[in-house]
Design a protein around this motif. Sequence first.
Motif, PDB file in Angstrom:
ATOM      1  N   UNK A  45       0.707  -1.325  -0.003  1.00 23.39           N
ATOM      2  CA  UNK A  45       0.057  -0.009   0.187  1.00 23.39           C
ATOM      3  C   UNK A  45       0.719   1.199  -0.365  1.00 23.39           C
ATOM      4  N   UNK A  46       1.972   0.920   0.940  1.00 21.90           N
ATOM      5  CA  UNK A  46       3.107   2.107   1.220  1.00 21.90           C
ATOM      6  C   UNK A  46       3.541   2.409  -0.645  1.00 21.90           C
ATOM      7  N   UNK A  47       4.142   1.748  -0.764  1.00 20.93           N
ATOM      8  CA  UNK A  47       4.439   1.521  -2.293  1.00 20.93           C
ATOM      9  C   UNK A  47       3.999   2.463  -3.366  1.00 20.93           C
ATOM     10  N   UNK A  48       1.613   2.005  -3.003  1.00 17.51           N
ATOM     11  CA  UNK A  48       1.715   2.212  -4.503  1.00 17.51           C
ATOM     12  C   UNK A  48       1.066   3.825  -3.652  1.00 17.51           C
ATOM     13  N   UNK A  49       0.996   3.799  -2.952  1.00 17.90           N
ATOM     14  CA  UNK A  49       0.945   5.544  -2.234  1.00 17.90           C
ATOM     15  C   UNK A  49       2.334   6.306  -3.250  1.00 17.90           C
ATOM     16  N   UNK A  50       3.440   5.914  -2.745  1.00 12.82           N
ATOM     17  CA  UNK A  50       4.421   7.044  -3.230  1.00 12.82           C
ATOM     18  C   UNK A  50       4.031   6.623  -4.961  1.00 12.82           C
ATOM     19  N   UNK A  51       3.742   5.645  -5.650  1.00 14.17           N
ATOM     20  CA  UNK A  51       3.898   6.268  -6.879  1.00 14.17           C
ATOM     21  C   UNK A  51       2.731   6.550  -7.657  1.00 14.17           C
ATOM     22  N   UNK A  52       1.880   7.324  -6.802  1.00 21.01           N
ATOM     23  CA  UNK A  52       0.670   8.151  -7.221  1.00 21.01           C
ATOM     24  C   UNK A  52       0.783   9.258  -6.680  1.00 21.01           C
ATOM     25  N   UNK A  53       2.583   9.636  -5.973  1.00 20.82           N
ATOM     26  CA  UNK A  53       3.024  10.894  -5.474  1.00 20.82           C
ATOM     27  C   UNK A  53       2.028  11.214  -4.269  1.00 20.82           C
ATOM     28  N   UNK A  54       1.925  10.683  -3.680  1.00 23.44           N
ATOM     29  CA  UNK A  54       1.656  10.645  -2.112  1.00 23.44           C
ATOM     30  C   UNK A  54       2.766  11.234  -1.128  1.00 23.44           C
ATOM     31  N   UNK A  55       2.615  11.698  -0.176  1.00 24.63           N
ATOM     32  CA  UNK A  55       3.667  11.405   1.142  1.00 24.63           C
ATOM     33  C   UNK A  55       2.548  10.223   1.749  1.00 24.63           C
ATOM     34  N   UNK A  56       3.756   9.770   2.320  1.00 28.57           N
ATOM     35  CA  UNK A  56       3.908   8.575   2.895  1.00 28.57           C
ATOM     36  C   UNK A  56       4.580   8.617   4.081  1.00 28.57           C
ATOM     37  N   UNK A  57       3.946   8.301   4.954  1.00 30.59           N
ATOM     38  CA  UNK A  57       4.714   7.928   6.425  1.00 30.59           C
ATOM     39  C   UNK A  57       4.164   6.600   7.512  1.00 30.59           C
ATOM     40  N   UNK A  58       4.890   5.898   7.448  1.00 28.76           N
ATOM     41  CA  UNK A  58       4.375   5.201   8.270  1.00 28.76           C
ATOM     42  C   UNK A  58       5.224   4.444   9.504  1.00 28.76           C
ATOM     43  N   UNK A  59       4.093   4.767  10.366  1.00 31.10           N
ATOM     44  CA  UNK A  59       4.949   5.525  11.833  1.00 31.10           C
ATOM     45  C   UNK A  59       5.429   3.729  12.292  1.00 31.10           C
ATOM     46  N   UNK A  60       7.108   2.897  12.688  1.00 30.05           N
ATOM     47  CA  UNK A  60       6.739   2.423  13.413  1.00 30.05           C
ATOM     48  C   UNK A  60       6.304   2.052  14.229  1.00 30.05           C
ATOM     49  N   UNK A  61       6.357   2.386  15.024  1.00 31.53           N
ATOM     50  CA  UNK A  61       5.019   1.268  15.884  1.00 31.53           C
ATOM     51  C   UNK A  61       3.459   1.063  16.027  1.00 31.53           C
ATOM     52  N   UNK A  62       3.145   1.018  14.888  1.00 34.21           N
ATOM     53  CA  UNK A  62       1.721   1.512  14.387  1.00 34.21           C
ATOM     54  C   UNK A  62       1.591   0.269  13.125  1.00 34.21           C
ATOM     55  N   UNK A  63       3.143  -0.585  13.036  1.00 29.98           N
ATOM     56  CA  UNK A  63       2.590  -1.601  12.333  1.00 29.98           C
ATOM     57  C   UNK A  63       2.797  -2.788  12.898  1.00 29.98           C
ATOM     58  N   UNK A  64       2.580  -3.738  12.054  1.00 29.30           N
ATOM     59  CA  UNK A  64       3.585  -5.058  12.833  1.00 29.30           C
ATOM     60  C   UNK A  64       3.558  -6.111  11.808  1.00 29.30           C
ATOM     61  N   UNK A  65       4.419  -7.407  12.352  1.00 25.08           N
ATOM     62  CA  UNK A  65       4.938  -8.199  10.928  1.00 25.08           C
ATOM     63  C   UNK A  65       4.706  -9.175  12.073  1.00 25.08           C
ATOM     64  N   UNK A  66       4.740 -10.793  11.549  1.00 23.02           N
ATOM     65  CA  UNK A  66       4.697 -11.757  12.066  1.00 23.02           C
ATOM     66  C   UNK A  66       5.906 -12.029  13.004  1.00 23.02           C
ATOM     67  N   UNK A  67       7.647 -11.503  12.134  1.00 24.53           N
ATOM     68  CA  UNK A  67       8.420 -12.354  13.709  1.00 24.53           C
ATOM     69  C   UNK A  67       8.768  -9.856  12.855  1.00 24.53           C
ATOM     70  N   UNK A  68       9.912  -9.673  13.732  1.00 24.27           N
ATOM     71  CA  UNK A  68      10.669  -8.568  14.080  1.00 24.27           C
ATOM     72  C   UNK A  68      11.781  -8.682  13.061  1.00 24.27           C
ATOM     73  N   UNK A  69      12.118  -8.882  12.579  1.00 24.91           N
ATOM     74  CA  UNK A  69      13.149  -8.906  11.384  1.00 24.91           C
ATOM     75  C   UNK A  69      12.393  -8.981  10.333  1.00 24.91           C
ATOM     76  N   UNK A  70      11.362  -9.339   9.873  1.00 23.54           N
ATOM     77  CA  UNK A  70      10.470  -8.884   8.907  1.00 23.54           C
ATOM     78  C   UNK A  70       9.724  -7.279   9.453  1.00 23.54           C
TER      79      UNK A  70
END
Length: 189
Positions: free
Chosen positions: A139-164
């Motif tokens: 989603x972030x990649x596609x937002x960037x491709x559409x010319x939007x400024x993108x922010x992903x707060x590091x503490x507001x997302x998660x993955x199965x593993x912390x390394x991911x």
Amino acid sequence: MVKKIKDPAARSALLIVDMISDFEFTDGEQLFKHAVPAADKIIKLKKRAQGAGWPVIYVNDNYGRWQEDFAHQVTRIIKKKCLGREIAEMLRPGREDYYILKPHRSGFYETPLEVLLSSLGVGKVVITGVTTDICVLFTAHDADMRGLKVIVPEDCSAAVAPTHHSSALALLRRAAHTETTASAELETE
């Protein structure tokens, strides 16, 4: 080709990706334990964003339930005894919130998200949710491709593993012009 960035002073929107889920899938239990702390941070950010007049948009997978709308999905998960119930109750959408059901990883793929953002005058998206290395990343990649400024707060997302999670954040910074920071450091005014 030079990428045209939309007006960075344009309106911001908060996107909450795939947090309304029963988490009953492969690695769901592992993801859930990382998603709960992210949900707590998302709740706080959502309150700040709403106070600043930002639209809040739930961008959620429909999990192959083609005859179920988002309101029914939320209700079903809250009524069901499942892992996701706790998060769905925490992040229950309000009447003023928007939603987009997506059939695949990106919130933009085969959805009206781009049209909605444009109609709301949005030039910057703050993307939260699960998983950092899949749906948030796409989603972030596609937002960037559409010319939007993108922010992903590091503490507001998660993955199965912390390394991911950390690898995806690094990739977003490098390849998708994405700002990653702690949610408390984000300016919402």
